[in-house]
Design a protein around this motif. Structure first.
Motif, PDB file in Angstrom:
ATOM      1  N   ILE A  64      -1.481 -13.445   8.092  1.00 48.07           N
ATOM      2  CA  ILE A  64      -2.212 -12.175   7.999  1.00 48.07           C
ATOM      3  C   ILE A  64      -1.422 -11.166   7.175  1.00 48.07           C
ATOM      4  O   ILE A  64      -1.963 -10.470   6.315  1.00 48.07           O
ATOM      5  CB  ILE A  64      -2.489 -11.615   9.405  1.00 48.07           C
ATOM      6  CG1 ILE A  64      -3.355 -12.585  10.207  1.00 48.07           C
ATOM      7  CG2 ILE A  64      -3.171 -10.253   9.322  1.00 48.07           C
ATOM      8  CD1 ILE A  64      -3.501 -12.203  11.668  1.00 48.07           C
ATOM      9  N   GLY A  65      -0.113 -11.105   7.433  1.00 47.42           N
ATOM     10  CA  GLY A  65       0.731 -10.128   6.750  1.00 47.42           C
ATOM     11  C   GLY A  65       0.847 -10.361   5.259  1.00 47.42           C
ATOM     12  O   GLY A  65       1.216  -9.448   4.507  1.00 47.42           O
ATOM     13  N   SER A  66       0.516 -11.580   4.791  1.00 44.83           N
ATOM     14  CA  SER A  66       0.588 -11.876   3.362  1.00 44.83           C
ATOM     15  C   SER A  66      -0.352 -10.998   2.553  1.00 44.83           C
ATOM     16  O   SER A  66      -0.165 -10.824   1.349  1.00 44.83           O
ATOM     17  CB  SER A  66       0.254 -13.355   3.117  1.00 44.83           C
ATOM     18  OG  SER A  66       1.188 -14.197   3.767  1.00 44.83           O
ATOM     19  N   PHE A  67      -1.380 -10.454   3.222  1.00 50.02           N
ATOM     20  CA  PHE A  67      -2.352  -9.619   2.520  1.00 50.02           C
ATOM     21  C   PHE A  67      -2.052  -8.130   2.668  1.00 50.02           C
ATOM     22  O   PHE A  67      -2.844  -7.292   2.234  1.00 50.02           O
ATOM     23  CB  PHE A  67      -3.765  -9.912   3.048  1.00 50.02           C
ATOM     24  CG  PHE A  67      -4.218 -11.323   2.801  1.00 50.02           C
ATOM     25  CD1 PHE A  67      -4.799 -11.683   1.603  1.00 50.02           C
ATOM     26  CD2 PHE A  67      -4.040 -12.298   3.771  1.00 50.02           C
ATOM     27  CE1 PHE A  67      -5.218 -12.984   1.365  1.00 50.02           C
ATOM     28  CE2 PHE A  67      -4.453 -13.605   3.548  1.00 50.02           C
ATOM     29  CZ  PHE A  67      -5.043 -13.948   2.335  1.00 50.02           C
ATOM     30  N   ALA A  68      -0.919  -7.789   3.270  1.00 52.92           N
ATOM     31  CA  ALA A  68      -0.634  -6.379   3.550  1.00 52.92           C
ATOM     32  C   ALA A  68      -0.489  -5.559   2.278  1.00 52.92           C
ATOM     33  O   ALA A  68      -0.819  -4.365   2.267  1.00 52.92           O
ATOM     34  CB  ALA A  68       0.629  -6.256   4.401  1.00 52.92           C
ATOM     35  N   TYR A  69      -0.014  -6.168   1.193  1.00 53.90           N
ATOM     36  CA  TYR A  69       0.168  -5.394  -0.041  1.00 53.90           C
ATOM     37  C   TYR A  69      -1.165  -4.851  -0.546  1.00 53.90           C
ATOM     38  O   TYR A  69      -1.209  -3.805  -1.208  1.00 53.90           O
ATOM     39  CB  TYR A  69       0.859  -6.247  -1.109  1.00 53.90           C
ATOM     40  CG  TYR A  69      -0.051  -7.109  -1.941  1.00 53.90           C
ATOM     41  CD1 TYR A  69      -0.579  -6.633  -3.142  1.00 53.90           C
ATOM     42  CD2 TYR A  69      -0.378  -8.410  -1.551  1.00 53.90           C
ATOM     43  CE1 TYR A  69      -1.406  -7.418  -3.926  1.00 53.90           C
ATOM     44  CE2 TYR A  69      -1.205  -9.194  -2.326  1.00 53.90           C
ATOM     45  CZ  TYR A  69      -1.711  -8.705  -3.512  1.00 53.90           C
ATOM     46  OH  TYR A  69      -2.536  -9.482  -4.280  1.00 53.90           O
TER      47      TYR A  69
END
Length: 338
Positions: A64-69
């Motif tokens: 999920i965090g991979s899309f935080a940018y």
């Protein structure tokens, strides 16, 4: 097992934040305050997940965090779009720019710093007074974009003001990317391009709506497929300097945001939870690292899922408190500002 169940629950909550309350409407709702708030509420939680301390990370959280940018890109974008919307066709409004903007940016930072100092005093750590006025790195980047915006609308004559801002932000992004080794602290070279997308969206909004209204479903699905292909390409080529870790990252970010905007053309997004989270999204970003520290100090032996859940809850609670305190302080300050 418990951590996996908790993470699946968090995933379901994130989906609900985005999906519950959606309804098909005409394009008059497109990217209005309610819809942008809802999306900010969703993305601020994604940004929290990417910064989970290494000891408590897990596969679902990492995915999920991979899309935080993209969430950070979206925050830059909504800031620029909001600025441009407020000025409209009246550049004279820029004269009150800093009076309106600085308190909203800096007061929450100071309140979070105060909370951090109190935590350090409680745990008997060394405290320096300069910590009370430290400005968050992302806020510094946003302020630089604000300076470009203010200078352009204050000193540039004619209809090219927006293009001066766009050129300045692009130059900043490229300069910092190439000189990254000389800069301390986080940099958002691809993400800051969201400021460009916000200004461009304001300028092409009506054209965007006209294009997407015709065969809306087909074009939305096409954007989804293209974004998916770009995402697979990014996973493979992101290690390549500039072409992968910069240019392709920017392209993927704008494609995913364009897909979300395309959905928003016909579908209104927002519910009470997402709107509330959106209203405190800035404070959520500012305080989430502090929340991790508090949870680690109180119960350091938590499992991954429990730590993430407790941290998310504490982040929202602290962000709500900071929002209330900051609002009161800002109201008092404005009584003394002409």
């Amino acid at each position: 097992m418990l951590s996996s169940l908790i993470m699946m629950g968090i995933v379901c909550f994130l989906v609900a934040v985005l999906v519950v309350g959606t309804k098909k409407q005409e394009d008059s709702h497109f990217f209005d305050k309610e819809n942008t708030n809802a999306l900010r509420g969703f993305w601020c939680l994604i940004v929290v997940l990417v910064h989970i301390p290494l000891l408590y990370q897990n596969r679902i959280q990492d995915m999920i965090g991979s899309f935080a940018y993209i969430g950070v890109t979206f925050f830059f974008m909504t800031s620029a779009y909001g600025l441009r919307l407020q000025l409209g066709n009246n550049p004279e409004k820029v004269n009150t720019f800093w009076r309106n903007r600085l308190p909203k940016l800096l007061i929450p930072c100071v309140v979070v710093n105060l909370f951090s100092v109190i935590l350090k005093l409680w745990t008997k750590e060394e405290v320096q007074l300069i910590e009370l006025v430290k400005i968050n790195d992302w806020v510094m980047w946003l302020m630089i974009c604000y300076i470009f915006f203010w200078m352009s609308y204050k000193f540039v004559v004619g209809g090219g003001r927006d293009y001066v801002v766009i050129a300045s932000v692009i130059a900043l992004s490229l300069l910092v990317y190439w000189k990254n080794d000389y800069i301390k602290g986080p940099t958002w070279c691809p993400e800051v391009m969201g400021f460009v997308w916000g200004i461009l969206l304001y300028r092409i909004k009506n054209r965007f709506l006209r294009i997407l209204n015709d065969k809306w479903m087909l074009k939305s699905l096409l954007l989804c497929v293209i974004a998916g292909i770009a995402g697979l390409g990014y996973l493979k080529f992101k290690i390549i300097p500039f072409w992968g870790d910069y240019l392709l990252k920017i392209i993927l970010g704008i494609l995913i945001i364009a897909f979300m905007l395309a959905i928003n053309v016909k579908v209104s997004i927002g519910n009470r939870v997402s709107n509330y989270l959106g209203s405190i999204s800035f404070e959520v970003y500012l305080v989430h690292i502090l929340s991790f520290s508090i949870v680690k100090k109180i119960t350091p032996d938590m499992s991954s899922g429990v730590f993430i859940l407790v941290s998310l809850i504490l982040t929202v609670v602290l962000a709500s408190a900071i929002k209330r305190i900051s609002t009161v302080i800002i109201q008092r300050i404005r009584q003394f500002i002409p």
